[in-house]
Motif scaffolding. Structure first.
Motif, PDB file in Angstrom:
ATOM      1  N   GLY A 146       0.842  -1.199   0.000  1.00 51.85           N
ATOM      2  CA  GLY A 146       0.000   0.000   0.000  1.00 51.85           C
ATOM      3  C   GLY A 146       0.871   1.240   0.000  1.00 51.85           C
ATOM      4  O   GLY A 146       1.655   1.454   0.930  1.00 51.85           O
ATOM      5  N   ALA A 147       0.782   2.035  -1.049  1.00 49.58           N
ATOM      6  CA  ALA A 147       1.597   3.248  -1.150  1.00 49.58           C
ATOM      7  C   ALA A 147       1.271   4.200  -0.005  1.00 49.58           C
ATOM      8  O   ALA A 147       0.139   4.249   0.487  1.00 49.58           O
ATOM      9  CB  ALA A 147       1.353   3.934  -2.484  1.00 49.58           C
ATOM     10  N   SER A 148       2.272   4.965   0.422  1.00 51.96           N
ATOM     11  CA  SER A 148       2.086   5.873   1.560  1.00 51.96           C
ATOM     12  C   SER A 148       0.908   6.810   1.362  1.00 51.96           C
ATOM     13  O   SER A 148       0.148   7.083   2.300  1.00 51.96           O
ATOM     14  CB  SER A 148       3.365   6.688   1.782  1.00 51.96           C
ATOM     15  OG  SER A 148       4.413   5.861   2.246  1.00 51.96           O
ATOM     16  N   GLU A 149       0.731   7.292   0.134  1.00 50.65           N
ATOM     17  CA  GLU A 149      -0.362   8.224  -0.126  1.00 50.65           C
ATOM     18  C   GLU A 149      -1.720   7.561   0.066  1.00 50.65           C
ATOM     19  O   GLU A 149      -2.652   8.136   0.633  1.00 50.65           O
ATOM     20  CB  GLU A 149      -0.244   8.778  -1.551  1.00 50.65           C
ATOM     21  CG  GLU A 149       0.995   9.629  -1.798  1.00 50.65           C
ATOM     22  CD  GLU A 149       2.256   8.814  -2.069  1.00 50.65           C
ATOM     23  OE1 GLU A 149       3.331   9.414  -2.249  1.00 50.65           O
ATOM     24  OE2 GLU A 149       2.166   7.556  -2.094  1.00 50.65           O
ATOM     25  N   VAL A 150      -1.838   6.318  -0.407  1.00 55.48           N
ATOM     26  CA  VAL A 150      -3.093   5.578  -0.265  1.00 55.48           C
ATOM     27  C   VAL A 150      -3.369   5.279   1.204  1.00 55.48           C
ATOM     28  O   VAL A 150      -4.501   5.435   1.689  1.00 55.48           O
ATOM     29  CB  VAL A 150      -3.030   4.271  -1.087  1.00 55.48           C
ATOM     30  CG1 VAL A 150      -4.265   3.411  -0.820  1.00 55.48           C
ATOM     31  CG2 VAL A 150      -2.915   4.581  -2.581  1.00 55.48           C
ATOM     32  N   LEU A 151      -2.333   4.862   1.929  1.00 57.81           N
ATOM     33  CA  LEU A 151      -2.520   4.522   3.340  1.00 57.81           C
ATOM     34  C   LEU A 151      -2.807   5.757   4.184  1.00 57.81           C
ATOM     35  O   LEU A 151      -3.544   5.681   5.178  1.00 57.81           O
ATOM     36  CB  LEU A 151      -1.278   3.799   3.874  1.00 57.81           C
ATOM     37  CG  LEU A 151      -0.947   2.457   3.212  1.00 57.81           C
ATOM     38  CD1 LEU A 151       0.147   1.741   3.997  1.00 57.81           C
ATOM     39  CD2 LEU A 151      -2.178   1.578   3.095  1.00 57.81           C
ATOM     40  N   THR A 152      -2.244   6.891   3.809  1.00 55.24           N
ATOM     41  CA  THR A 152      -2.542   8.128   4.535  1.00 55.24           C
ATOM     42  C   THR A 152      -4.015   8.504   4.378  1.00 55.24           C
ATOM     43  O   THR A 152      -4.693   8.896   5.343  1.00 55.24           O
ATOM     44  CB  THR A 152      -1.647   9.276   4.051  1.00 55.24           C
ATOM     45  OG1 THR A 152      -0.277   8.937   4.297  1.00 55.24           O
ATOM     46  CG2 THR A 152      -1.963  10.574   4.782  1.00 55.24           C
ATOM     47  N   ASP A 153      -4.535   8.341   3.172  1.00 54.90           N
ATOM     48  CA  ASP A 153      -5.948   8.648   2.942  1.00 54.90           C
ATOM     49  C   ASP A 153      -6.848   7.656   3.676  1.00 54.90           C
ATOM     50  O   ASP A 153      -7.880   8.030   4.245  1.00 54.90           O
ATOM     51  CB  ASP A 153      -6.253   8.639   1.441  1.00 54.90           C
ATOM     52  CG  ASP A 153      -7.545   9.369   1.114  1.00 54.90           C
ATOM     53  OD1 ASP A 153      -7.704  10.522   1.568  1.00 54.90           O
ATOM     54  OD2 ASP A 153      -8.383   8.782   0.422  1.00 54.90           O
ATOM     55  N   LEU A 154      -6.445   6.370   3.685  1.00 53.29           N
ATOM     56  CA  LEU A 154      -7.181   5.362   4.448  1.00 53.29           C
ATOM     57  C   LEU A 154      -7.194   5.718   5.926  1.00 53.29           C
ATOM     58  O   LEU A 154      -8.230   5.635   6.597  1.00 53.29           O
ATOM     59  CB  LEU A 154      -6.545   3.985   4.241  1.00 53.29           C
ATOM     60  CG  LEU A 154      -7.054   2.850   5.129  1.00 53.29           C
ATOM     61  CD1 LEU A 154      -8.541   2.602   4.913  1.00 53.29           C
ATOM     62  CD2 LEU A 154      -6.243   1.566   4.894  1.00 53.29           C
ATOM     63  N   THR A 155      -6.042   6.133   6.445  1.00 55.36           N
ATOM     64  CA  THR A 155      -5.958   6.513   7.853  1.00 55.36           C
ATOM     65  C   THR A 155      -6.846   7.702   8.165  1.00 55.36           C
ATOM     66  O   THR A 155      -7.508   7.749   9.216  1.00 55.36           O
ATOM     67  CB  THR A 155      -4.504   6.826   8.226  1.00 55.36           C
ATOM     68  OG1 THR A 155      -3.665   5.704   7.900  1.00 55.36           O
ATOM     69  CG2 THR A 155      -4.352   7.125   9.701  1.00 55.36           C
ATOM     70  N   ALA A 156      -6.900   8.651   7.253  1.00 54.05           N
ATOM     71  CA  ALA A 156      -7.755   9.813   7.460  1.00 54.05           C
ATOM     72  C   ALA A 156      -9.215   9.401   7.608  1.00 54.05           C
ATOM     73  O   ALA A 156      -9.946   9.921   8.466  1.00 54.05           O
ATOM     74  CB  ALA A 156      -7.596  10.796   6.293  1.00 54.05           C
ATOM     75  N   ARG A 157      -9.632   8.431   6.783  1.00 56.67           N
ATOM     76  CA  ARG A 157     -11.033   7.978   6.879  1.00 56.67           C
ATOM     77  C   ARG A 157     -11.257   7.213   8.172  1.00 56.67           C
ATOM     78  O   ARG A 157     -12.276   7.393   8.850  1.00 56.67           O
ATOM     79  CB  ARG A 157     -11.382   7.098   5.667  1.00 56.67           C
ATOM     80  CG  ARG A 157     -11.347   7.846   4.334  1.00 56.67           C
ATOM     81  CD  ARG A 157     -12.057   7.073   3.237  1.00 56.67           C
ATOM     82  NE  ARG A 157     -11.504   5.769   2.996  1.00 56.67           N
ATOM     83  CZ  ARG A 157     -10.474   5.517   2.190  1.00 56.67           C
ATOM     84  NH1 ARG A 157      -9.881   6.521   1.550  1.00 56.67           N
ATOM     85  NH2 ARG A 157     -10.030   4.281   2.014  1.00 56.67           N
ATOM     86  N   LEU A 158     -10.325   6.352   8.539  1.00 56.87           N
ATOM     87  CA  LEU A 158     -10.477   5.547   9.746  1.00 56.87           C
ATOM     88  C   LEU A 158     -10.481   6.425  11.007  1.00 56.87           C
ATOM     89  O   LEU A 158     -11.124   6.066  11.998  1.00 56.87           O
ATOM     90  CB  LEU A 158      -9.343   4.520   9.840  1.00 56.87           C
ATOM     91  CG  LEU A 158      -9.387   3.406   8.795  1.00 56.87           C
ATOM     92  CD1 LEU A 158      -8.085   2.593   8.841  1.00 56.87           C
ATOM     93  CD2 LEU A 158     -10.576   2.487   9.007  1.00 56.87           C
ATOM     94  N   MET A 159      -9.791   7.525  10.961  1.00 58.69           N
ATOM     95  CA  MET A 159      -9.702   8.400  12.128  1.00 58.69           C
ATOM     96  C   MET A 159     -10.730   9.530  12.129  1.00 58.69           C
ATOM     97  O   MET A 159     -10.704  10.418  12.969  1.00 58.69           O
ATOM     98  CB  MET A 159      -8.282   8.965  12.252  1.00 58.69           C
ATOM     99  CG  MET A 159      -7.265   7.905  12.581  1.00 58.69           C
ATOM    100  SD  MET A 159      -5.627   8.594  12.902  1.00 58.69           S
ATOM    101  CE  MET A 159      -4.838   7.190  13.730  1.00 58.69           C
ATOM    102  N   GLY A 160     -11.622   9.465  11.122  1.00 55.57           N
ATOM    103  CA  GLY A 160     -12.715  10.432  11.096  1.00 55.57           C
ATOM    104  C   GLY A 160     -12.362  11.790  10.572  1.00 55.57           C
ATOM    105  O   GLY A 160     -13.071  12.774  10.816  1.00 55.57           O
ATOM    106  N   TYR A 161     -11.277  11.887   9.838  1.00 49.45           N
ATOM    107  CA  TYR A 161     -10.856  13.172   9.275  1.00 49.45           C
ATOM    108  C   TYR A 161     -11.392  13.394   7.863  1.00 49.45           C
ATOM    109  O   TYR A 161     -11.152  14.434   7.274  1.00 49.45           O
ATOM    110  CB  TYR A 161      -9.330  13.282   9.263  1.00 49.45           C
ATOM    111  CG  TYR A 161      -8.683  13.154  10.618  1.00 49.45           C
ATOM    112  CD1 TYR A 161      -9.290  13.682  11.765  1.00 49.45           C
ATOM    113  CD2 TYR A 161      -7.468  12.504  10.770  1.00 49.45           C
ATOM    114  CE1 TYR A 161      -8.699  13.560  13.005  1.00 49.45           C
ATOM    115  CE2 TYR A 161      -6.865  12.380  12.018  1.00 49.45           C
ATOM    116  CZ  TYR A 161      -7.491  12.905  13.125  1.00 49.45           C
ATOM    117  OH  TYR A 161      -6.899  12.785  14.365  1.00 49.45           O
ATOM    118  N   ALA A 162     -12.073  12.395   7.319  1.00 48.10           N
ATOM    119  CA  ALA A 162     -12.588  12.522   5.950  1.00 48.10           C
ATOM    120  C   ALA A 162     -14.001  11.956   5.875  1.00 48.10           C
ATOM    121  O   ALA A 162     -14.408  11.154   6.708  1.00 48.10           O
ATOM    122  CB  ALA A 162     -11.676  11.764   4.978  1.00 48.10           C
TER     123      ALA A 162
END
Length: 379
Positions: A363-379
């Motif tokens: 998982g590319a860093s950019e993809v995982l960062t966006d995934l993390t944003a969703r999981l943490m409620g930032y998106a």
């Protein structure tokens, strides 16, 4: 040391000793050859290193992720490369889905022999043009009696050239993540081809393939778990894969720091050792800080995972922290070595090249960062 115990300390030391005896003297040769010999899998299995984190019921040693981390750390501290770990421990991504099902056929036919070093498995998810977009994979598997007929292409497949079987993500249902399944495809099945052995910037001793599937008939018994449950299986194992890549990252960073620190103590310039220069000492301190932060955080996430917590977001953060550490530390290790660090065959040069895949793989860093944003409620 992760959740340090005398047993894990001994395990880590055993892995380091194995690496010094069986890997380090031959690593340059394997880098040039583009693959790791099958005999190394058998030797590692004999020492109980291949199946350390798998249950005894499927042929493993009965340990967990923390034990696997101890083994990886031992290898890396002794001078192994990230690519070596990817090639030797490819069962870590090819087998967990099979072992988790408890399916006797899958366990006896594939898991036990692979953990015994008799077979090599690989995991085929990524497709040309698809990258990290697993939910939209295009390789199809259509049911035909007691078989599935598979058509498609997979790329960037670790151990794909040597693999005896490929745990393959296929589309058995409709569009999106809900229509994905996993099938085990055996080498030699008509229509399964290694279309290309891919040459790479780093991970030279880890063979990487592009695979073709043309009307490949796969027994329905080789279906892993329930049909159309593949995406959930892949996502669940991604946590462990990302933690493992984080270990690769801080591990080669720590090794590169050790090599750089030794070099600047010995190398003289302008009449004194390089380490006498303040800028060099401060660089070493910053390298050490990043290694310690990456290691400590990854260990903490791994402990939470073993305890049964959901750490999908935290595994992404651990991987990003550790891969950024590797990028920084390996680069500065080469810089501190000067021209010597740029020579092919210098260990820090190998780690520098190997580090570049880590922010991409799993998982590319950019993809995982966006995934993390969703999981943490930032998106």
């Amino acid at each position: 040391m992760t959740a340090a115990t005398p047993e894990r300390g001994a395990l880590k030391q055993a892995a380091a000793d194995f690496c010094r005896r069986h890997v380090v003297p031959h690593l340059d040769e394997w880098e040039a050859a583009g693959e790791v010999p099958r005999a190394l899998h058998a030797a590692a299995a004999k020492q109980g290193l291949l199946g350390v984190s798998f249950p005894e019921s499927v042929g493993g040693e009965g340990g967990d992720l923390l034990d696997s981390i101890a083994v990886q750390e031992g290898f890396l501290e002794a001078g192994a490369s990230s690519g070596l770990l990817a090639a030797l421990f490819t069962g870590g991504i090819a087998l967990p889905h099979l072992a988790a099902t408890g399916d006797a056929h899958l366990v006896d036919r594939f898991v036990r022999p692979a953990l015994a070093g008799e077979l090599i498995g690989s995991l085929a998810v990524t497709e040309p043009g698809g990258g990290s977009d697993v939910a939209n994979l295009r390789t199809t598997a259509v049911r035909d009696g007691d078989h599935f007929v598979v058509n498609g292409t997979k790329t960037f497949i670790t151990s794909g050239v040597r693999a005896d079987f490929v745990t393959t993500a296929v589309r058995t249902g409709g569009a999106g993540h809900a229509g994905i399944s996993l099938l085990v495809v055996e080498k030699g099945t008509p229509g399964l081809t290694v279309d290309r052995a891919l040459t790479k910037m780093g991970w030279h001793c880890s063979d990487t393939a592009e695979l073709g599937y043309a009307d490949v008939r796969v027994p329905a018994a080789n279906l892993v778990g329930a049909e159309n449950s593949g995406f959930a299986q892949i996502a669940e194992q991604f946590v462990v894969e990302r933690i493992a890549l984080a270990v690769h990252a801080y591990g080669i960073a720590a090794r590169s720091l050790e090599l750089a620190a030794a070099y600047v103590r010995e190398r003289e310039a302008f009449g004194r050792p390089l380490v006498r220069n303040q800028v060099v000492r401060h660089t070493l301190v910053e390298m050490r800080r990043q290694v310690e932060v990456a290691r400590t955080y990854t260990h903490a996430v791994a402990r939470r995972h073993v305890a049964g917590e959901s750490v999908v977001a935290e595994a992404c953060l651990a991987k990003k922290t550790a891969t950024e550490c590797a990028t920084y530390v390996c680069d500065h290790a080469v810089q501190l070595h000067g021209g010597t660090g740029y020579l092919t065959g210098t260990e820090v040069e190998r780690h520098y090249r190997d580090a570049r895949i880590l922010p991409i793989g799993g998982g590319a860093s950019e993809v995982l960062t966006d995934l993390t944003a969703r999981l943490m409620g930032y998106a």
